[in-house]
Design an enzyme around this catalytic site. Structure first.
Site, PDB file in Angstrom:
ATOM      1  CG  HIS B  61      39.077  32.071  51.885  1.00  0.00           C
ATOM      2  ND1 HIS B  61      39.065  30.859  51.241  1.00  0.00           N
ATOM      3  CD2 HIS B  61      39.281  33.016  50.934  1.00  0.00           C
ATOM      4  CE1 HIS B  61      39.269  31.064  49.938  1.00  0.00           C
ATOM      5  NE2 HIS B  61      39.404  32.363  49.724  1.00  0.00           N
ATOM      6  CB  CYS B 412      18.433  42.895  32.921  1.00  0.00           C
ATOM      7  SG  CYS B 412      19.194  41.274  33.091  1.00  0.00           S
ATOM      8  CB  CYS B 414      18.812  37.105  31.890  1.00  0.00           C
ATOM      9  SG  CYS B 414      18.957  36.907  30.112  1.00  0.00           S
TER      10      CYS B 414
END
Lengths: 125, 497, 434
Positions: B61, B412, B414
Site C-alpha cells: 500500500h 509443472c 502450467c
C-alpha cells in the site's frame, strides 16, 4: 408352482449401454427384450444366473522401471469371487522384466481364470 | 551461531526468541540478524508463511489510508520504501504497478480528495487526482461509469510468500535458527521479567521474547499474564484467475472505501494472475479458513462494480485469509505485564507492507527494554539469486540445462517450472518441506491445473530430496498427510489413522 | 542448442500423437518425430488399467496399457523418431518447435507440419468454485488414479467422489478394490456424465450410491479432509434450502470435466472453439495456423480412445500431405455449427473436398439427454439429411458420416438433434459406422 422373475438388465458389453429385460422362469431364461446384439443377449442371460466381470488390478514388481504391473483377467471372474482374487493378487510380486501377456497367476483360486500382464515392464536401468 | 531451518530440537538458550514465522516475525528476525546475537525463531507449522502471510492481497500500500500519527501510518510508508530497496537483493518479486482508488460519483470524488490530503500528511509521494479519461486510458477494462480516481504511484504488488521466505532465508544466512513444528506452551516469568519460553520441543532460556504470533499473539500475551489486547480474526475471501486473463488490469484497483473496509479490489499479482477480494467477516475460530458460497458471491458482485466483465471461467482457485485485528492500530511495544516480552501484534492491513519497517522498529523496542546491540561485520544483506527458468531467454535457458540437466525437465507445465528449481527450493536455507511450500516458493502447482499433473511428481521429488517416504510428505500443516501406502489400508489403521 | 528438421512432428505421444505419427509416416512423410514429456509413450492410457478400450479399433476389449502397447509396437516397427522426457516450450507459426530435455538440452526443430496432440487436463475444484477449507485429501480423479495405479499409493480410505465423469466412476471401483470405502458419488446434473456401463460395473456392482441433482457445497477439514456438505439442487442448479446433509470422509476425488490442454496453441495465436476449448479445424483437422493440425483430447474431449485414434489418423495423413504440398489449399471456408440439441461439432468448418471423397465424418456432443431422436443436417437452411438415434446422452459422442452429395455447395452447414416423431424400434437403430 411356476416362479417367474423379471430382471431389468443394463448391458455393459460396449459403450452403447442397451437396457433390457430378462424373464426367468423356474431358474431358466424364458424371454429377453431390449438387447441389440448377440453379445448383449449372452451377457444378459448370464447376468441373471451367474454374473461375471473382467477384473483389472495391479501387482508389485521387483527390479523394474515401474513399481506396479497392471494385470487383467484373461476371462471374466464370478462376481462373488472378485475380492478373493484381489486379495490373492495383492500378495503377488513379479520380477522385471515382464512382457505383456505373461501369465502372472494361472487358474486363480481354481476358478480356471488366468491373470495376465497388461503391459511390458523393463528392468530398472 | 550457525543459522538453520527445520523441525529439530530447540537450543537451551537464546538472546532473543521470536515467536511466529510469518512475514512480520521473519522481517524482525532478519533485522535482528544484523547484530551479534543468538536469535531463535519458533514456528508451529512445518514452514514459514502459513498463517496470515499465505493468504492476503499481496499489495504494498502507498500509505494514504491510515490515520496520521498511528503506527500504521508511519510504518506503511516506511515499509513500502524498504521493499523498494530490499526486494531485489532478497529475491522478493515486486512490481511497481501503482494503485487507483476508483470513485463512481461526486461524493466518492470528495472521499478520494480527502484520502489524498491524508496521504500527503502521511508523507506519501506523488498522489494525484485523475479524471475519468485518465483512468480509462490507464485501465481500459474498468467500469465505464467511473468518475475519477486517486492515483498513487508508490502502490505496488509483491509476492507475500517469497517476501516471507526472502526475509527468513536472509535471517538464516546471518545466523538465525528457525525451529519448525514447535509450538509455544508457556512463558516463564520471574519477578515480572521473562526468563524462558516453554515449547513442545523443550525449554529455551531467554530474556527477550518477540511476540509475532499473528492470529495467536493474544494467546501468547496471555501466557505472560498480559491481557492488554485481544485478537479478533477477520476472514477475507478471494478468487484467483489464471494468467490467461492477460492485461485485464494493470494496477491495483480499490473502490472508494466506506467506513468499515477498503472494499473489494481487483488486482494483478506479481506472477501475472488477477485476483478479486477480500471481504471481511469477523469470526471466532483463528483457524477457520473456509470460503463460503455467500462470501464468494459477494466478492464477485463487489468486484463487478469496478470491472463489469470478470473472467469467471478462468478462476483457478478460491481461498480465505485471516487478518489478526486487535482494534484500530497495530500493537507494537513492550508488554505492560512482563519485562522482556515485546509485541508485534494485531498486524492487520497494511501489515505485509509494514513488515520490514516493523522489523526496524522492533529492534528499537528491544533496545529500549535493555537488549544490547552490537553490529555484526559478517552480515550479508542479500540472498543469492535463484534462476527462474520461465523468465529467462532461450540462450540462458540452454546454458542452465547444460550446467544442470534437471533444468531440462519441466515438472509443472502450467507455469513451466523445472525439476532443478524445485530441488533448489527444497535444498535452500529456508527450504520447502511440503507440497504447498514448493508451490509458494517456485509456483509448481500454482497454475490452472492446480497440481493435478505435477502434484504426484512434486511429492516424489520431496520424498527423494528429504529422504522420507512418500507417505510422510505433507500438503501444508503438520498433520496434512497426502497418501497412504497399501499396507496402511490393509492394516485397517495406518500411520495416518 | 541442436537444430533439426522434420516433415511431421506430433507434440504429445499419447494415443493421438502415436496414431497421427503412424498415419503421417504411412502417407509419405519421410521424417516423423513424436515429442513426449513423460518417460514412455502411451499418455494417460498407461494409468487407465481397466479394460474396455479398443472395441471399435481392434474389435477386442483391451486395458489402457494394452491399447497403448498396440500403438507403441506399431511405432517401434517404423523409423519414427521418439523423444521422451522432452517438453515443448513453444511451437511457433512456421513450424519452429523449441523443446527441452535433461539428456539433450534445448533443441529447435523445424517442422513442415505439426500435430497438436497434448491431450487434456482435469477441471479443478477452483474451476467449479466449491467453497470450504483447503485441507489435504482433495484430488482430481486422474491425479489419484496415477498415484494408485502407477505409484502404488492411496489418496485416502473414506472417499467421496464429486462428479460422475468416467474417471470418477472408474476410481470408485479402483478405490473399492484397494480396500477403501467409497461413500457416494455426487453429481450436480440430473443425469450422469459417465458411460452407463461404468455406472453399472463401477457403482451398482458395489452398492455405491449415485446422487444425481446434488451439489457438494462445502469441503471441511483443517489439516486433512474431514467431510463434505451436500445439498440438493433445483433445475437451475441452485441449492435447495433445507436439503443439506454432511458426509464424513478423508478424501474427495473430483471428476468434474476435462479441458483441452491448448496453452501452446494459445501462445501461438490459435483460433479456439469456445465450447470445446479446442482448436477450430476443418475436415483435415487443420487449425487456423497453416500446417498445424490437432487431434484427440486437445481438439475436443472424447469418450472413447478408438475415436481419438481415428481422428488422429486423419490429422496425421493431412499433416503428411501438407508437408509434401499435396493438401488442397484452403478454399473459401464453409462453417459448420451445432444447432438445437447439440453442444459441439467437430470439424467446425469445411475446406474443399478431395477428389473422389464420398462422405465426411462429424463428431458431436449432445446438449442434454434425449430419447429416440433425429440427427438433422441442414444445408443453407434446408433439411438435407436425417438419421435416427435410438438414444442421446451428453456423455457419449455422436458420430455421423454425411455424404458429400448431400453437402453439395452449401456454405452454411448446421446440425440439430430433435425428438423423433414416433418411437424408433430398436431394430431400426442405424449402426453408427458405414
Amino acid at each position: 408352482m411356476m416362479e417367474r422373475v423379471v430382471h431389468a438388465i443394463q448391458c455393459i458389453g460396449c459403450p452403447i449401454g442397451c437396457g433390457g429385460e430378462v424373464i426367468v422362469e423356474n431358474g431358466t431364461v424364458a424371454e429377453m427384450s431390449g438387447f441389440t446384439c448377440n453379445k448383449g443377449l449372452a451377457y444378459a442371460a448370464e447376468e441373471v444366473v451367474s454374473p461375471k466381470r473382467m477384473v483389472t488390478t495391479t501387482v508389485r514388481v521387483s527390479g523394474g522401471g515401474l513399481a506396479l504391473l497392471p494385470v487383467v483377467s484373461a476371462t471374466p471372474v464370478p462376481k462373488e469371487r472378485i475380492f478373493d482374487c484381489l486379495r490373492l493378487l495383492r500378495g503377488v510380486t513379479v520380477a522385471a522384466p515382464v512382457a505383456e501377456g505373461t501369465v502372472v497367476v494361472s487358474d486363480a483360486l481354481g476358478l480356471g481364470v488366468d491373470f495376465r500382464a497388461a503391459r511390458d515392464v523393463s528392468p530398472l536401468q | 551461531m550457525a543459522g538453520s531451518f527445520g523441525a529439530g530440537p530447540v537450543p537451551d538458550s537464546a538472546d532473543v526468541v521470536v515467536i511466529g514465522g510469518g512475514v512480520v516475525g521473519c522481517a524482525i528476525a532478519r533485522a535482528l540478524s544484523r547484530f551479534d546475537l543468538s536469535v531463535l525463531m519458533i514456528e508451529r507449522s512445518p514452514d514459514v508463511a502459513t498463517g496470515t502471510s499465505k493468504a492476503n492481497s499481496g499489495i504494498l500500500h502507498a500509505g494514504f489510508d491510515a490515520e496520521p500519527g498511528t503506527w500504521k501510518a508511519r510504518l506503511n510508508v516506511q515499509g513500502a520504501r524498504l521493499y523498494a530497496e530490499l526486494s531485489e537483493g532478497l529475491g522478493i518479486p515486486r512490481k511497481a504497478t501503482g494503485s487507483l482508488v476508483v470513485a463512481k460519483d461526486a461524493a466518492q470524488m470528495e472521499t478520494v480528495a480527502d484520502l489524498r490530503h491524508r496521504g500527503i500528511d502521511n508523507g506519501v509521494p506523488g498522489l494525484e487526482i485523475w479524471s475519468r479519461e485518465q483512468v480509462l486510458a490507464h485501465e481500459p477494462n474498468i467500469s465505464p461509469d467511473v468518475a475519477g480516481a486517486l492515483w498513487a504511484p508508490t502502490g505496488a504488488i509483491v509476492c507475500p510468500f517469497l517476501a516471507t521466505v526472502g526475509f527468513a532465508e536472509n535471517a538464516i544466512r546471518n545466523g538465525v535458527r528457525i525451529v519448525t513444528e514447535c509450538a509455544v506452551t508457556g512463558l516463564d516469568v520471574a519477578d515480572r521479567q521473562v526468563v524462558a519460553v516453554q515449547t513442545t520441543r523443550g525449554r529455551v532460556a531467554t530474556r527477550f521474547v518477540v511476540n509475532a504470533a499473528g492470529l495467536h499473539s493474544g494467546e501468547i500475551a496471555r501466557l505472560a499474564g498480559d491481557d492488554s489486547f485481544t485478537i479478533k480474526p477477520r476472514r477475507g475471501e478471494y478468487i484467483l484467475f489464471d494468467r490467461s486473463v492477460g492485461q485485464l488490469v494493470n494496477t491495483v484497483l480499490f473502490p472508494t472505501p466506506d467506513k468499515v473496509s477498503k472494499g473489494i479490489l481487483v488486482s494483478p499479482t506479481v506472477h501475472g494472475n488477477v485476483f478479486i477480494g477480500p471481504d471481511a467477516t469477523e469470526i471466532d475460530d483463528p483457524e477457520d479458513r473456509e470460503t463460503t458460497a455467500g462470501g464468494l458471491a459477494g466478492i464477485i458482485a463487489g468486484a463487478r462494480r469496478i470491472m463489469p466483465t470478470l473472467p469467471l471461467g478462468t478462476a483457478i482457485t478460491e481461498f480465505a485469509g485471516l487478518r489478526a485485528a486487535a482494534g484500530k492500530d497495530f500493537v507494537i511495544g513492550p508488554s505492560p505485564a512482563a519485562r522482556g516480552l515485546v509485541h508485534a501484534a494485531g498486524i492487520q492491513s497494511p501489515g505485509l507492507t509494514s513488515a520490514p519497517a516493523i522489523g526496524e522498529v522492533m529492534v528499537e523496542v528491544l533496545q529500549d527494554v535493555g537488549l544490547r546491540l552490537r553490529s555484526k561485520a559478517s552480515f550479508v544483506p542479500v540472498n543469492p539469486a535463484k534462476p527462474r527458468f520461465h523468465e529467462m531467454d532461450r540462450t540462458t535457458q540452454a546454458e542452465l540445462i547444460a550446467a544442470d540437466p534437471l533444468f531440462g525437465r519441466v515438472i509443472c507445465r502450467c507455469e513451466t517450472i523445472t525439476e532443478a528449481e524445485i530441488v533448489a527450493a527444497i535444498l535452500a536455507p529456508c527450504g520447502a518441506r511440503t507440497v504447498d511450500g514448493v508451490k509458494r516458493r517456485v509456483r509448481a502447482g500454482a497454475g490452472r491445473c492446480q497440481g493435478g499433473f505435477c502434484g504426484p511428481r512434486v511429492t516424489a521429488i520431496l520424498a527423494r530430496e528429504l529422504g522420507i517416504p512418500v507417505t510422510a510428505v505433507r500438503k501444508d500443516s503438520a498433520d496434512s498427510w497426502l497418501f497412504l501406502s497399501r499396507a496402511d489400508l490393509e492394516a485397517g489403521e495406518g500411520v495416518h489413522a | 542448442m541442436r537444430e533439426l528438421s522434420y516433415d511431421v512432428v506430433t507434440i504429445g505421444g499419447g494415443p493421438a500423437g502415436m496414431a497421427a505419427a503412424l498415419a503421417a509416416r504411412e502417407n509419405g512423410a519421410e521424417r516423423v518425430l513424436i515429442i513426449e514429456r513423460d518417460r514412455e509413450l502411451g499418455g494417460i492410457l498407461q494409468q487407465c488399467i481397466h479394460n474396455g478400450f479398443g472395441l471399435r479399433r481392434f474389435e477386442e476389449e483391451l486395458t489402457g496399457p494394452g491399447y497403448a502397447h498396440r500403438y507403441i509396437d506399431m511405432v517401434k516397427a517404423t523409423d519414427i523418431d521418439v523423444w521422451l522426457d522432452t517438453t515443448v516450450l513453444a511451437a511457433e507459426p512456421g513450424g519452429v518447435i523449441t523443446s527441452v530435455s535433461p539428456h539433450a538440452g534445448m533443441t529447435v526443430v523445424r517442422a513442415k507440419s505439426v500435430v497438436y496432440s497434448m491431450g487434456c487436463r482435469e477441471r479443478t475444484r477452483g474451476a467449479i468454485r466449491t467453497p470450504g477449507s483447503r485441507p489435504a485429501g482433495v484430488f482430481t480423479a486422474g491425479a489419484a488414479q496415477r498415484m494408485v495405479n502407477m505409484e502404488g499409493y492411496l489418496p485416502g480410505k473414506d472417499v467421496v467422489i464429486v462428479g460422475s465423469g468416467d474417471i470418477g466412476l472408474i476410481m470408485a471401483r479402483r478405490m473399492t478394490f484397494e480396500g477403501a470405502k467409497v461413500k457416494a458419488v455426487f453429481e450436480i446434473m440430473p443425469y450422469s456424465n459417465g458411460l452407463t456401463r461404468n455406472i453399472v460395473q463401477c457403482l451398482e456392482d458395489f452398492g455405491i450410491p449415485l446422487y444425481l441433482g446434488h451439489s457438494v457445497t462445502a469441503i471441511h477439514g483443517k489439516d486433512r479432509v474431514t467431510g463434505v456438505t451436500v445439498s440438493k439442487v433445483n433445475d437451475r442448479l441452485e441449492v435447495i434450502d433445507g436439503t443439506a446433509f454432511d458426509v464424513s470422509c478423508d478424501c474427495v476425488l473430483l471428476s468434474v470435466g476435462l479441458i483441452p490442454e491448448n496453452e501452446l496453441g494459445r501462445a501461438a495465436g490459435l483460433a479456439l472453439d469456445p465450447v470445446t476449448s479446442g482448436a477450430q479445424v476443418d475436415q483435415f483437422r487443420q487449425t487456423s495456423i497453416p500446417g498445424f493440425f490437432a487431434a484427440g483430447n486437445v481438439l475436443h474431449v472424447h469418450d472413447l480412445v478408438d475415436w481419438v485414434s481415428e481422428e488422429a489418423a486423419i490429422a496425421g495423413r493431412s499433416a503428411a500431405r501438407h508437408a509434401s504440398g499435396e493438401l488442397p489449399a484452403a478454399g473459401p471456408e464453409r462453417s459448420v455449427t451445432a444447432g438445437e440439441g447439440l453442444r459441439t461439432v467437430v470439424p467446425q468448418r469445411l475446406s474443399a473436398f478431395e477428389p473422389g471423397k464420398m462422405s465426411t465424418r462429424f463428431y458431436f456432443r449432445a446438449a442434454k439427454p434425449m430419447g429416440a431422436s433425429l440427427l438433422q443436417f441442414w444445408a443453407d437452411g434446408v433439411l438435407a439429411f436425417e438419421r435416427k438415434l435410438r438414444v442421446v446422452k451428453p456423455s457419449e459422442m455422436i458420430v455421423a458420416d454425411i455424404p458429400v452429395r448431400k453437402i453439395g455447395d452449401a456454405q452454411t452447414l448446421e446440425f440439430r438433434v430433435v425428438p423423433a416423431p414416433e418411437k424408433i424400434e430398436a431394430e431400426d437403430a442405424i449402426e453408427e459406422e458405414a
